[in-house]
Write an enzyme that holds these catalytic residues in place. Structure first.
Site, PDB file in Angstrom:
ATOM      1  N   ARG A  79      -7.804 110.964  47.558  1.00 47.76           N
ATOM      2  CA  ARG A  79      -7.904 111.577  48.882  1.00 47.76           C
ATOM      3  C   ARG A  79      -7.459 113.041  48.836  1.00 47.76           C
ATOM      4  O   ARG A  79      -8.066 113.906  49.457  1.00 47.76           O
ATOM      5  CB  ARG A  79      -7.047 110.784  49.873  1.00 47.76           C
ATOM      6  N   ARG A  95      -1.757 117.256  53.871  1.00 47.99           N
ATOM      7  CA  ARG A  95      -0.561 116.985  54.680  1.00 47.99           C
ATOM      8  C   ARG A  95       0.716 117.191  53.865  1.00 47.99           C
ATOM      9  O   ARG A  95       0.742 116.925  52.665  1.00 47.99           O
ATOM     10  CB  ARG A  95      -0.621 115.521  55.134  1.00 47.99           C
ATOM     11  N   ARG A 102       7.987 106.799  49.923  1.00 49.93           N
ATOM     12  CA  ARG A 102       7.634 106.074  51.144  1.00 49.93           C
ATOM     13  C   ARG A 102       7.399 104.589  50.859  1.00 49.93           C
ATOM     14  O   ARG A 102       7.702 103.732  51.688  1.00 49.93           O
ATOM     15  CB  ARG A 102       6.402 106.714  51.798  1.00 49.93           C
TER      16      ARG A 102
END
Ligand code: AMP
Length: 198
Positions: free
Chosen positions: A128, A140, A151
């Site tokens: 991505r 981002r 995360r």
């Protein structure tokens, strides 16, 4: 009225599925991540504080996201039902949501867990990022492999405990999140139909 929780680690496809369900069933996607990014974009005090935390891969405080969800749910576009995407992320948030839904007389329809393979998520993320860069768009702040791994760790430590929390309440349904997007959508649609019939 449908009130659905989509549960799964970052990159599992919760946002993609939530958007499809919005169109199909006239529901509203409530993504605390999107709400926080909107605060950042608007340059608010909250946004400034949240950005550093989000870029590190950690969770912002329960109080902040619970308050955001509580006020957002009051808006008219949520009356047909909502899809919680990225919320709750801790047992404290899940308990607060239960209390909120009970108070508002909105029963929880189902909790759908998207089960995924973590290494495949890292590969997906890297693809991505490459695609985003190839389009000349900005990546981002929390979109990099190091932050994703952090995360995923946060998910295992702080969010995964809500899986048994909902399983104990007989609310949990698991779906193979590694399947094709259409197949995942169909599996969720089936769960929603059952929840509506119940
Ligand atoms: P997301 O877009 O849902 O992956 O969220 C991006 C980031 O926003 C997360 O890594 C957290 O830092 C923060 N965030 C989003 N939703 C929550 C939540 N429910 N509780 C705490 N932090 C959140």
């Amino acid at each position: 009225m449908i009130n659905l929780i989509l549960l799964g680690p970052p990159g599992a496809g919760k946002g993609t599925q939530a958007k499809r369900l919005e169109d199909k069933y006239g529901l509203k996607q409530l993504s605390t991540g999107d709400m926080l990014r909107a605060e950042i974009a608007a340059g608010t005090e909250l946004g400034r504080k949240a950005k550093a935390i989000m870029d590190s891969g950690a969770l912002v405080s329960d109080e902040i996201v619970i308050a955001m969800i509580a006020s957002r749910m009051e808006q008219a576009d949520c009356k047909n039902g909502v899809i919680f995407d990225g919320f709750p992320r801790t047992v404290a948030q899940a308990q607060a949501l239960d209390a909120m839904l009970a108070e508002k007389g909105r029963p929880l329809s189902a909790v759908v867990e998207l089960k995924v393979d973590e290494e495949a998520l890292v590969k997906r993320l890297n693809n991505r990022i490459a695609e985003t860069k190839a389009r000349g768009e900005e990546v981002r702040g929390d979109d990099n492999e190091e932050t994703l791994r952090k995360r995923l760790q946060v998910f295992r430590d702080q969010t995964a405990p809500i899986i048994p929390y909902y399983a104990d309440k007989d609310m949990l349904q698991s779906v193979d999140g590694m399947a094709e997007i259409d197949v995942v959508e169909q599996a969720i649609a089936k769960i929603l139909q059952q929840a509506r019939a119940a």
